[in-house]
Design a protein around this motif. Sequence first.
Motif, PDB file in Angstrom:
ATOM      1  N   ALA A 109     104.300  29.269 -79.839  1.00 14.39           N
ATOM      2  CA  ALA A 109     102.995  29.675 -79.324  1.00 14.39           C
ATOM      3  C   ALA A 109     101.949  29.788 -80.420  1.00 14.39           C
ATOM      4  CB  ALA A 109     103.129  31.007 -78.581  1.00 14.39           C
ATOM      5  N   ALA A 112     100.934  25.978 -81.135  1.00 17.60           N
ATOM      6  CA  ALA A 112     100.909  25.025 -80.023  1.00 17.60           C
ATOM      7  C   ALA A 112      99.564  24.322 -79.889  1.00 17.60           C
ATOM      8  CB  ALA A 112     101.273  25.739 -78.722  1.00 17.60           C
ATOM      9  N   LYS A 113      98.465  25.077 -79.974  1.00 21.43           N
ATOM     10  CA  LYS A 113      97.146  24.463 -79.837  1.00 21.43           C
ATOM     11  C   LYS A 113      96.901  23.471 -80.977  1.00 21.43           C
ATOM     12  CE  LYS A 113      92.192  25.503 -79.649  1.00 21.43           C
ATOM     13  NZ  LYS A 113      91.161  26.577 -79.638  1.00 21.43           N
ATOM     14  N   TYR A 127     105.874  21.320 -73.125  1.00 23.55           N
ATOM     15  CA  TYR A 127     105.620  22.688 -73.551  1.00 23.55           C
ATOM     16  C   TYR A 127     105.932  23.670 -72.428  1.00 23.55           C
ATOM     17  CZ  TYR A 127     101.316  21.471 -71.055  1.00 23.55           C
ATOM     18  OH  TYR A 127     100.425  21.033 -70.118  1.00 23.55           O
ATOM     19  N   GLU A 128     106.034  24.940 -72.783  1.00 33.79           N
ATOM     20  CA  GLU A 128     106.211  26.008 -71.805  1.00 33.79           C
ATOM     21  C   GLU A 128     104.994  26.034 -70.889  1.00 33.79           C
ATOM     22  OE1 GLU A 128     107.001  28.793 -69.376  1.00 33.79           O
ATOM     23  OE2 GLU A 128     108.573  28.379 -70.870  1.00 33.79           O
ATOM     24  N   ALA A 131     101.851  28.164 -71.262  1.00 34.76           N
ATOM     25  CA  ALA A 131     100.926  27.937 -72.375  1.00 34.76           C
ATOM     26  C   ALA A 131      99.680  27.167 -71.965  1.00 34.76           C
ATOM     27  CB  ALA A 131     101.637  27.201 -73.501  1.00 34.76           C
ATOM     28  N   ASN A 132      99.777  26.404 -70.882  1.00 36.92           N
ATOM     29  CA  ASN A 132      98.631  25.667 -70.344  1.00 36.92           C
ATOM     30  C   ASN A 132      97.930  24.834 -71.419  1.00 36.92           C
ATOM     31  OD1 ASN A 132      96.771  24.757 -68.449  1.00 36.92           O
ATOM     32  ND2 ASN A 132      95.388  26.503 -68.756  1.00 36.92           N
ATOM     33  N   LEU A 133      98.688  24.065 -72.147  1.00 39.75           N
ATOM     34  CA  LEU A 133      98.101  23.264 -73.230  1.00 39.75           C
ATOM     35  C   LEU A 133      97.245  22.114 -72.722  1.00 39.75           C
ATOM     36  CD1 LEU A 133     101.018  23.054 -75.834  1.00 39.75           C
ATOM     37  CD2 LEU A 133      99.180  24.744 -75.632  1.00 39.75           C
TER      38      LEU A 133
END
Length: 626
Positions: A109, A112-113, A127-128, A131-133
Amino acid sequence: MATGHVALDSTGVEAGEPVSNSTEEPYEAARRPVINDFSIQVATVNGSGSQSANIILLRSIFGMGIPVSGKNLFPSNIAGLPTWYTIRASKQGYVARKEEIDVLVALNAETAKEDILALPAGSVAIYEEAANLKQYRNDVICYPVPFDKLTAAACPEAKLRKLVKNMIYVGVVAKLISLDLNVVEAAVRRQFAKKQKAADLNWAAIQAGYDYATQSITKQDPFALERMHATDGKIIIDGNAAAALGALFAGVTVVTWYPITPSSSVVEQLIGYLKKYRVEPDGKASFAVVQAEDELAAVGMVLGAGWAGARSMTATSGPGISLMAEFVGLGYFTELPGVIFDIQRVGPSTGLPTRTSQGDILSVATLSHGDTKHVMLLPASVKECFEFAGAAFDLTERLQTPIFVLSDLDLGMNNWMSEPFEYPEKPLDRGKVLTAEDLKRLGGFARYKDVDGDGIPYRTLPGTDHPLAAYFVRGSGHNERAVYTEKPDDYQNLMERLNRKFETARTLVPAPVVVQTGKSKIGLIAYGTSDFAVTESRDQMKKEYGVETDYLRIRAFPFTREVHEFVASHERVYVIEQNRDAQMLSLLKLDLPAAEAVKLRSIRHFNGLPIDARSVTNALVIEENL
């Protein structure tokens, strides 16, 4: 810390602003399948147990007959910090780091961005789902996965879920890239060969991830694997393990060390080999391993054991090399054998302990004060780590001087595909050692006299049963008979003989590998792990620009005649290396005639990441004005 470039979205604006309300579909690049030619990066945290999962992925791709390489980028201190593991599948057999990441598994986390922003357009992010990537990129194919829910369902024991979560992503990736599940299971069983319960648990987690991807993910990306047979008969091993095996086969009996990243596993693995293969039926060990109080003590013990007739070694990295300077000078001046493995990392000082570099070339070549020149062997593959270990022990006794084997973190600690190593059949070369019978026949000897004109004197070993076998080992001025002297002529004669010995070494060290067509005016020179990027870059130059290049890979210092001939036969020669100060280029300039040295150009890479082919190609294009 992402390892690629920040990409631009479809509007040409730097990606990073939320785009969750965009009506655009994911990047619609050409949907031609990309088969057996892409990279996977797994972003997790140190101490999460992801290494086992990553090795299973690596070995599964290898098990499908596809050339593969793996690189671990990990923090140097505590658990919980970011770590990245990159797997490259390449049907062409390329194993250098690929700058672009094609498939990202973003499970940290904290990063991730940054990780998704670094992806090129058209790549994949797994991704999880919480996380709404997807909000950050509309030109990347996103596969959100409920990893936490899947992990909880697959693993009733909460304390094991952190480890099992890694296997969930193995299953998801396996489905998406068409990994053969039978091969994956074989890799799992191998990884946990002595832990049946752990093997079953992890395999169940992989199946859970695979089943979820089958049922819930619609594949939109072009990346896939198809079975090949390019790995038949090959092995996977890291360079440090290969060096340890080479030392074992070379007959090492004394090992002294002080732990330091990234060299520690050379001795750790060697200890395991010694305990398995060097213990007599009565339980007595035929070897000695000593963990010293520091690197200076370790190399001092190596030289003492070498004086006593043992095949001795130590392993260290840049900071240890700095500490060893005083004793290494003693070994050079008194002509004592010993092998020093230097697994290079980023400096100066503590530097970046878990990043790779070729930054010790100059310091090792002239380590210690005064006029010193040391022999260096420069392996570029795990096979050469094995072979050069054996060569180093022969050379150190033949030349009666410390020998350095310079690997690096990339080669030493990462897994590499290789042809199996050949069993050494050549007898050990103990050099010019006089026995009691020799002394009886000769009537004595002068320890530091050049009898044969090659600069290498004769020696005896302690305990030789002859009254004239003994001699003094002096770190101060001495003459041919090892007697103390401060006479200018004696000192000058001694130093000139040591230089003749170094010239003799030119004829004994491994010759370079030369690829020369006779048609190109451009020559490339590299060494060590830079070889992988240069090999791939040469193909890029030919395919994309129609430019042929010749290539010489240096495998040792002092340089052999082939190096001089190669430079002489080209108008421009680019020296590619992984340090800031063009250290190999500097050594070449000292060795070459002035008229040839002016041909040299420098291409350097020194950010701590393994050098990649595209960086080399881009630099050549600029330099050649293509």
